[in-house]
Design a protein around this motif. Sequence first.
Motif, mmCIF file in Angstrom:
data_model
loop_
_atom_site.group_PDB
_atom_site.id
_atom_site.type_symbol
_atom_site.label_atom_id
_atom_site.label_comp_id
_atom_site.label_asym_id
_atom_site.label_seq_id
_atom_site.Cartn_x
_atom_site.Cartn_y
_atom_site.Cartn_z
ATOM 1 N N VAL A 1 1.758 -2.085 0.232
ATOM 2 C CA VAL A 1 1.409 -3.124 1.196
ATOM 3 C C VAL A 1 0.587 -2.523 2.335
ATOM 4 O O VAL A 1 0.521 -1.296 2.499
ATOM 5 C CB VAL A 1 2.666 -3.802 1.784
ATOM 6 C CG1 VAL A 1 3.522 -4.410 0.681
ATOM 7 C CG2 VAL A 1 3.484 -2.822 2.625
ATOM 8 N N LYS A 2 -0.028 -3.389 3.126
ATOM 9 C CA LYS A 2 -0.729 -2.977 4.343
ATOM 10 C C LYS A 2 0.154 -3.320 5.532
ATOM 11 O O LYS A 2 0.578 -4.469 5.683
ATOM 12 C CB LYS A 2 -2.060 -3.718 4.463
ATOM 13 C CG LYS A 2 -2.795 -3.457 5.769
ATOM 14 C CD LYS A 2 -4.028 -4.347 5.896
ATOM 15 C CE LYS A 2 -4.734 -4.155 7.225
ATOM 16 N NZ LYS A 2 -5.903 -5.064 7.391
ATOM 17 N N LEU A 3 0.462 -2.324 6.363
ATOM 18 C CA LEU A 3 1.255 -2.597 7.554
ATOM 19 C C LEU A 3 0.407 -3.324 8.596
ATOM 20 O O LEU A 3 -0.759 -2.990 8.818
ATOM 21 C CB LEU A 3 1.805 -1.311 8.152
ATOM 22 C CG LEU A 3 2.981 -0.658 7.425
ATOM 23 C CD1 LEU A 3 3.464 0.561 8.208
ATOM 24 C CD2 LEU A 3 4.131 -1.636 7.224
ATOM 25 N N LEU A 4 1.020 -4.298 9.243
ATOM 26 C CA LEU A 4 0.396 -5.039 10.342
ATOM 27 C C LEU A 4 1.033 -4.593 11.655
ATOM 28 O O LEU A 4 1.971 -3.794 11.661
ATOM 29 C CB LEU A 4 0.613 -6.533 10.130
ATOM 30 C CG LEU A 4 0.132 -7.129 8.805
ATOM 31 C CD1 LEU A 4 0.567 -8.597 8.690
ATOM 32 C CD2 LEU A 4 -1.380 -7.015 8.680
ATOM 33 N N SER B 1 -1.149 -9.237 -0.833
ATOM 34 C CA SER B 1 -1.965 -10.275 -1.496
ATOM 35 C C SER B 1 -2.405 -11.347 -0.503
ATOM 36 O O SER B 1 -2.407 -12.548 -0.803
ATOM 37 C CB SER B 1 -1.188 -10.911 -2.651
ATOM 38 O OG SER B 1 -0.803 -9.939 -3.602
ATOM 39 N N GLY B 2 -2.746 -10.915 0.718
ATOM 40 C CA GLY B 2 -3.249 -11.826 1.734
ATOM 41 C C GLY B 2 -2.193 -12.628 2.461
ATOM 42 O O GLY B 2 -2.521 -13.469 3.308
ATOM 43 N N VAL B 3 -0.913 -12.378 2.170
ATOM 44 C CA VAL B 3 0.178 -13.120 2.795
ATOM 45 C C VAL B 3 1.015 -12.165 3.645
ATOM 46 O O VAL B 3 1.376 -11.077 3.188
ATOM 47 C CB VAL B 3 1.069 -13.795 1.732
ATOM 48 C CG1 VAL B 3 2.241 -14.537 2.391
ATOM 49 C CG2 VAL B 3 0.247 -14.753 0.877
ATOM 50 N N ALA B 4 1.325 -12.585 4.879
ATOM 51 C CA ALA B 4 2.114 -11.751 5.778
ATOM 52 C C ALA B 4 3.602 -11.937 5.518
ATOM 53 O O ALA B 4 4.069 -13.040 5.198
ATOM 54 C CB ALA B 4 1.792 -12.084 7.232
ATOM 55 N N GLY B 5 4.344 -10.849 5.653
ATOM 56 C CA GLY B 5 5.794 -10.897 5.540
ATOM 57 C C GLY B 5 6.401 -9.893 6.492
ATOM 58 O O GLY B 5 5.697 -9.183 7.208
ATOM 59 N N PHE B 6 7.744 -9.815 6.486
ATOM 60 C CA PHE B 6 8.396 -8.835 7.351
ATOM 61 C C PHE B 6 9.692 -8.368 6.711
ATOM 62 O O PHE B 6 10.216 -8.988 5.772
ATOM 63 C CB PHE B 6 8.652 -9.408 8.746
ATOM 64 C CG PHE B 6 9.789 -10.410 8.821
ATOM 65 C CD1 PHE B 6 11.058 -10.009 9.231
ATOM 66 C CD2 PHE B 6 9.592 -11.735 8.488
ATOM 67 C CE1 PHE B 6 12.101 -10.913 9.307
ATOM 68 C CE2 PHE B 6 10.622 -12.656 8.563
ATOM 69 C CZ PHE B 6 11.894 -12.246 8.976
#
Length: 257
Positions: A46-49, A10-15
């Motif tokens: 999710v989308k992986l970064l 949802s446009g927010v990065a996490g790990f």
Amino acid sequence: MAHWVRFERSGVAGFGTLEGESIAVHTGNMFDGAQPTGESLALASVKLLTPTVPTKIIALWNNFHALAAKLNSPVPADPLYLLKAGSCLTEPGAEVRRPASYDGKVVYEGELGIVIGKTATNVSEEEAGAHIFGYTCVNDITAADIINKDATFAQWVRAKSFDGFGPFGPVVATDVDPATLVVRTVLNGDERQRYPISDMVFSARQLVSRISHDMTLNPGDVICCGTSLGVGTMKNPTNTVEITIEGIGTLSNTFVQ
């Protein structure tokens, strides 16, 4: 062993840590005291970064005995390396497009990446291991014809820093012995590279130590260990490149002409 990832939801990065097809979400600092939140996300949701956000990407040249022998290049006394621009980075699964300004050969280079986890300045080889967070897969994409285009100046950085030319991931694997690893590169379903990391001229710890005497290495920085035999041109209109290192995973990207 843990497999750390960064993701966007949802446009927010996490790990968090990858556990099968789920991600155990963490909070805090990936490199120092990360804590699980108890939340679990489906990987497919999710989308992986890129698994880290490096302050620098260091890329080795002539770091494998087999390739040096084939090229009739002397084994270097010190690590030979360049810096790739941070803007070249792209995530696992991303589509990489040919630069509009370049119509020459574009090659894949499957590599092991060392990920720094603790600031390293002038560290010894014995100390270097404590500064390595883990290891990842890298495709060091290169516009090969640019390197020696000007006889007066080898353009390594330009050749390797186009947008998208730095895919890495999908994870950072901790507690891995790099000397036991094998890098395998598959282009459009055909295996093109299979080489052992044990053939490196400079080991992972030697690289971290030597380079830390040249420049400070920061948490998240990536050292691309260089490649060996089997580098080749991506010739199809659409090319799928998979870099697999058992114990780490598979980095897959497409290159579109």
